[in-house]
Scaffold this motif. Structure first.
Motif, PDB file in Angstrom:
ATOM      1  N   GLY A 233       0.722  -1.423  -0.025  1.00 25.01           N
ATOM      2  CA  GLY A 233       0.187   0.044  -0.065  1.00 25.01           C
ATOM      3  C   GLY A 233       0.871   1.074   0.009  1.00 25.01           C
ATOM      4  N   ILE A 234       2.187   1.101   0.152  1.00 27.82           N
ATOM      5  CA  ILE A 234       2.844   2.341   0.243  1.00 27.82           C
ATOM      6  C   ILE A 234       4.035   2.270  -1.027  1.00 27.82           C
ATOM      7  CG2 ILE A 234       4.660   3.768   1.636  1.00 27.82           C
ATOM      8  CD1 ILE A 234       3.421   2.635   3.984  1.00 27.82           C
ATOM      9  N   GLY A 235       4.956   1.294  -0.890  1.00 27.80           N
ATOM     10  CA  GLY A 235       5.878   1.145  -1.830  1.00 27.80           C
ATOM     11  C   GLY A 235       5.581  -0.204  -2.903  1.00 27.80           C
ATOM     12  N   ASP A 236       4.738  -0.979  -2.155  1.00 31.84           N
ATOM     13  CA  ASP A 236       4.201  -2.250  -3.000  1.00 31.84           C
ATOM     14  C   ASP A 236       2.843  -2.143  -3.381  1.00 31.84           C
ATOM     15  OD1 ASP A 236       3.669  -4.861  -3.678  1.00 31.84           O
ATOM     16  OD2 ASP A 236       4.434  -5.694  -2.143  1.00 31.84           O
ATOM     17  N   HIS A 237       2.286  -2.132  -4.446  1.00 36.46           N
ATOM     18  CA  HIS A 237       1.078  -1.662  -4.735  1.00 36.46           C
ATOM     19  C   HIS A 237       0.144  -2.944  -5.372  1.00 36.46           C
ATOM     20  CE1 HIS A 237       1.075   2.155  -3.607  1.00 36.46           C
ATOM     21  NE2 HIS A 237       2.314   2.360  -4.322  1.00 36.46           N
TER      22      HIS A 237
END
Length: 286
Positions: free
Chosen positions: A100-104
């Motif tokens: 949710g921040i760097g891994d979507h």
């Protein structure tokens, strides 16, 4: 965009349960995924459930106690599990790949926990991956690929090479697979029994890679559903290839008894696999 120092790599390795002798492997993995052609930023950020698959070749795999046979992609082996987990912790804690921040990734994947194994070179009828890629047989190497979680190909009946490979191709070339609209690398993890079936007819590794490339294709109308506009150069007679060339078929032999093969679609043209030596005194070929 964190800096992967030796100390930070070691800290994450310890948290994952790695032994000290796993550290050189971890260091080379981090160097490999940091290469520009691997495109770690894209692999981390995409909504696609792509992970980092790590394959170890050479005698070092046995020295570290890695599993290349029965259950090599599953639980029960400390080296496979902890090295794979340490890689993911480095991505989270150093590279910022937090969901949710760097891994979507829309759903994520179990492969994002741990995806590491050794090739079963002793039971392979062909040159192992590192030899195919230009290293010496007695070299130790690590190969990293951006790949999805493996999907099983179940074929207990085929007694000939073409029938068996047709099953693999039909499983690989499906509507909605990532390679259908952006052809790229395809990891094929073949069991020793499947490899023996093909080898008994005299097929070389290149023969297998050529066959999988030429026959893993699907109608354009299905491939085009992936979302990205298809490049005309990958279309032939109304069909699209899921690999760009036989070179895209990364074929390794691993696993134990049983007539199964595992396939993992890659990240299309968005990432290129990297192989690096685990012998510091020898130059890497990339």
């Amino acid at each position: 965009m964190g800096q992967a120092t030796l100390e930070k790599i070691a800290i994450n390795a310890v948290m994952a349960g790695c032994l000290p002798q796993f550290q050189p492997v971890m260091e080379q993995v981090i160097k490999a995924i940091s290469q520009e052609k691997f495109n770690l930023a894209g692999v981390n950020a995409t909504t696609h459930p792509v992970s980092i698959c790590t394959i170890i070749n050479g005698s070092l795999a046995d020295e570290l106690g890695m599993n290349s046979a029965t259950g090599c992609l599953g639980p029960g082996n400390m080296a496979n599990a902890s090295i794979g987990r340490a890689i993911r912790l480095c991505l989270i804690n150093i590279a910022g790949a937090l969901p949710g921040i760097g891994d979507h990734a829309t759903h994520g994947s179990p492969a994002k926990y741990s995806y590491c194994f050794a090739e079963n070179e002793k039971q392979s009828p062909w040159d192992p991956l590192h030899v195919e890629r230009g290293y010496k047989e007695d070299d130790n190497t690590v190969t990293v690929l951006a790949a999805e979680a493996p999907h099983n190909v179940n074929d207990h009946r085929s007694q000939g090479a073409e029938d068996l490979l047709d099953t693999i191709c039909h499983t690989a070339a499906t509507a909605g697979c990532n390679n259908s609209h952006v052809p790229g690398e395809l990891l094929v993890i073949m069991s020793p029994e499947h490899a023996a079936t093909i080898d008994q007819e005299g097929w070389s590794k290149k023969d297998v890679q050529n066959y999988i490339h030429k026959n893993s294709r699907l109608p354009v109308v299905l491939g085009d559903r992936g979302g990205r506009k298809l490049d005309e150069k990958w279309i032939s007679q109304g069909e699209v290839y899921i690999t760009r060339s036989p070179r895209d078929v990364t074929l390794v032999v691993a696993g134990g008894p049983g007539r199964h093969t595992m396939i993992s679609h890659g990240f299309g043209s968005g990432s290129e696999s990297v192989t690096m030596t685990l012998n510091p005194e020898r130059r890497d070929k990339g």
